[in-house]
Design a protein around this motif. Structure first.
Motif, PDB file in Angstrom:
ATOM      1  N   LYS A 163      -7.027  -9.928  22.165  1.00  0.00           N
ATOM      2  CA  LYS A 163      -7.721 -11.084  21.574  1.00  0.00           C
ATOM      3  C   LYS A 163      -7.909 -10.904  20.080  1.00  0.00           C
ATOM      4  N   ALA A 164      -8.279  -9.698  19.649  1.00  0.00           N
ATOM      5  CA  ALA A 164      -8.461  -9.425  18.214  1.00  0.00           C
ATOM      6  C   ALA A 164      -7.152  -9.613  17.461  1.00  0.00           C
ATOM      7  N   ARG A 165      -6.063  -9.151  18.061  1.00  0.00           N
ATOM      8  CA  ARG A 165      -4.753  -9.329  17.423  1.00  0.00           C
ATOM      9  C   ARG A 165      -4.366 -10.811  17.386  1.00  0.00           C
ATOM     10  N   ALA A 166      -4.665 -11.523  18.472  1.00  0.00           N
ATOM     11  CA  ALA A 166      -4.311 -12.948  18.529  1.00  0.00           C
ATOM     12  C   ALA A 166      -5.061 -13.750  17.470  1.00  0.00           C
ATOM     13  N   ILE A 167      -6.352 -13.492  17.321  1.00  0.00           N
ATOM     14  CA  ILE A 167      -7.138 -14.203  16.305  1.00  0.00           C
ATOM     15  C   ILE A 167      -6.609 -13.882  14.918  1.00  0.00           C
ATOM     16  N   SER A 168      -6.267 -12.616  14.699  1.00  0.00           N
ATOM     17  CA  SER A 168      -5.694 -12.216  13.409  1.00  0.00           C
ATOM     18  C   SER A 168      -4.398 -12.966  13.143  1.00  0.00           C
ATOM     19  N   LEU A 207       0.844  -1.193   0.000  1.00  0.00           N
ATOM     20  CA  LEU A 207       0.000   0.000   0.000  1.00  0.00           C
ATOM     21  C   LEU A 207       0.878   1.241   0.000  1.00  0.00           C
ATOM     22  N   GLU A 208       0.709   2.074  -1.032  1.00  0.00           N
ATOM     23  CA  GLU A 208       1.373   3.371  -1.082  1.00  0.00           C
ATOM     24  C   GLU A 208       0.429   4.397  -0.472  1.00  0.00           C
ATOM     25  N   ILE A 209       0.874   5.021   0.613  1.00  0.00           N
ATOM     26  CA  ILE A 209       0.013   5.944   1.340  1.00  0.00           C
ATOM     27  C   ILE A 209       0.867   6.959   2.100  1.00  0.00           C
ATOM     28  N   HIS A 210       0.460   8.212   2.034  1.00  0.00           N
ATOM     29  CA  HIS A 210       1.145   9.280   2.778  1.00  0.00           C
ATOM     30  C   HIS A 210       2.641   9.323   2.482  1.00  0.00           C
ATOM     31  N   GLY A 211       3.004   9.038   1.227  1.00  0.00           N
ATOM     32  CA  GLY A 211       4.397   9.116   0.817  1.00  0.00           C
ATOM     33  C   GLY A 211       5.250   7.922   1.198  1.00  0.00           C
ATOM     34  N   HIS A 212       4.623   6.855   1.680  1.00  0.00           N
ATOM     35  CA  HIS A 212       5.355   5.662   2.085  1.00  0.00           C
ATOM     36  C   HIS A 212       4.741   4.430   1.420  1.00  0.00           C
ATOM     37  N   THR A 213       5.546   3.384   1.308  1.00  0.00           N
ATOM     38  CA  THR A 213       5.055   2.097   0.820  1.00  0.00           C
ATOM     39  C   THR A 213       5.063   1.098   1.964  1.00  0.00           C
ATOM     40  N   LEU A 214       3.888   0.569   2.274  1.00  0.00           N
ATOM     41  CA  LEU A 214       3.731  -0.372   3.378  1.00  0.00           C
ATOM     42  C   LEU A 214       3.546  -1.777   2.833  1.00  0.00           C
ATOM     43  N   ILE A 215       4.074  -2.763   3.541  1.00  0.00           N
ATOM     44  CA  ILE A 215       3.907  -4.172   3.153  1.00  0.00           C
ATOM     45  C   ILE A 215       3.408  -4.969   4.357  1.00  0.00           C
ATOM     46  N   GLU A 216       2.958  -6.194   4.087  1.00  0.00           N
ATOM     47  CA  GLU A 216       2.416  -7.129   5.073  1.00  0.00           C
ATOM     48  C   GLU A 216       1.040  -6.663   5.562  1.00  0.00           C
ATOM     49  N   SER A 217       0.056  -7.510   5.341  1.00  0.00           N
ATOM     50  CA  SER A 217      -1.335  -7.112   5.540  1.00  0.00           C
ATOM     51  C   SER A 217      -1.643  -6.646   6.966  1.00  0.00           C
ATOM     52  N   LEU A 218      -1.179  -7.371   7.981  1.00  0.00           N
ATOM     53  CA  LEU A 218      -1.485  -6.961   9.345  1.00  0.00           C
ATOM     54  C   LEU A 218      -0.770  -5.672   9.717  1.00  0.00           C
ATOM     55  N   SER A 219       0.441  -5.497   9.225  1.00  0.00           N
ATOM     56  CA  SER A 219       1.157  -4.250   9.458  1.00  0.00           C
ATOM     57  C   SER A 219       0.413  -3.083   8.820  1.00  0.00           C
ATOM     58  N   ILE A 220      -0.113  -3.296   7.610  1.00  0.00           N
ATOM     59  CA  ILE A 220      -0.883  -2.260   6.923  1.00  0.00           C
ATOM     60  C   ILE A 220      -2.147  -1.928   7.710  1.00  0.00           C
ATOM     61  N   ILE A 221      -2.862  -2.953   8.159  1.00  0.00           N
ATOM     62  CA  ILE A 221      -4.101  -2.726   8.910  1.00  0.00           C
ATOM     63  C   ILE A 221      -3.811  -1.987  10.215  1.00  0.00           C
ATOM     64  N   ASN A 222      -2.726  -2.346  10.885  1.00  0.00           N
ATOM     65  CA  ASN A 222      -2.363  -1.644  12.116  1.00  0.00           C
ATOM     66  C   ASN A 222      -2.012  -0.184  11.839  1.00  0.00           C
ATOM     67  N   TYR A 223      -1.365   0.078  10.707  1.00  0.00           N
ATOM     68  CA  TYR A 223      -1.089   1.471  10.327  1.00  0.00           C
ATOM     69  C   TYR A 223      -2.390   2.236  10.117  1.00  0.00           C
ATOM     70  N   LEU A 224      -3.318   1.622   9.395  1.00  0.00           N
ATOM     71  CA  LEU A 224      -4.604   2.277   9.143  1.00  0.00           C
ATOM     72  C   LEU A 224      -5.332   2.558  10.451  1.00  0.00           C
TER      73      LEU A 224
END
Length: 225
Positions: A98-103, A62-79
């Motif tokens: 718990k939500a993070r653990a299930i993810s 995901l290219e956002i705010h001038g940066h490129t993010l990778i890895e889906s959970l990392s992207i979701i945590n950024y959002l």
């Protein structure tokens, strides 16, 4: 400021979970299609161009705010941190955990084992290994069903949609692809059904993506019936 750009593919469950999060956050974004499975040749993720975007050669990115993010959970945590108003993590610290653990269970303990690259590596002829994928998803779902029984309300964690739900729905679709009887896991099946009519989940569905094929490959028929 330009719209965020998501490198995505209709058949990628990892990209699918990020699309759900983007729609839940009501973030307007563009999509650049990366064809990850081509007959007789490497997918676009192996191109030199995409390797510069993600050296791991995986989507999403995901290219956002001038940066490129990778890895889906990392992207979701950024959002979640950048767009906190429509939260995907509960206020309560234990429910957040718990939500993070299930993810993590889904994204680290189930999905990677049925990844196309892993399937091919598991067979001497390098072809897809449906039996392998079905076994590991079934094993994971048996554990996940018990985990969800302790946390569920309307959704994975209580009565609010969280990042765990973003991860669950694509993985249930993967299970159907490999002909797993999802009804054998009643908690998983109930949550998945409850989310199907939510607008964000509908918009993120593979059938709504620009690269969704007019004729679904036979191996995906049970997933998108």
């Amino acid at each position: 400021m330009s719209k965020p750009l998501l490198y995505s593919c209709w058949m990628s469950s990892c990209a699918w979970r990020v699309r759900i999060a983007l729609h839940l956050k009501q973030i307007d974004f563009n999509v650049k299609t990366i064809s990850i499975l081509k007959t007789g040749e490497p997918g676009d993720q192996y191109s030199e161009e995409f390797e510069k975007i993600n050296p791991m050669k995986y989507i999403p990115a995901l290219e956002i705010h001038g940066h490129t993010l990778i890895e889906s959970l990392s992207i979701i945590n950024y959002l979640e941190e950048a767009y906190p108003k429509r939260r995907l993590l509960p206020k309560d610290i234990f429910q957040r955990t718990k939500a993070r653990a299930i993810s993590d269970v889904i994204c680290s303990g189930i999905q990677p084992l049925q990844n196309l690259k892993v399937q091919k590596f598991s067979r001497p002829d390098g072809n897809l290994n449906f039996e392998w994928a079905s076994f590991w998803i079934s094993q994971g779902f048996s554990s996940l069903e018990n985990i969800l029984k302790e946390s569920t309300g309307d959704y994975c964690v209580g009565n609010e949609i969280t990042m765990a739900d973003c991860c669950l729905v694509p993985q249930v679709a993967n299970a159907r692809r490999y002909k797993i009887e999802v009804s054998s896991y009643p908690t998983i099946a109930r949550i998945d059904k409850a989310l199907q009519d939510h607008e964000a989940f509908r918009k993120a569905h593979p059938s709504q993506q620009p690269d969704f094929p007019k004729e679904v490959p036979a191996s995906f028929a049970s997933q998108f019936k």
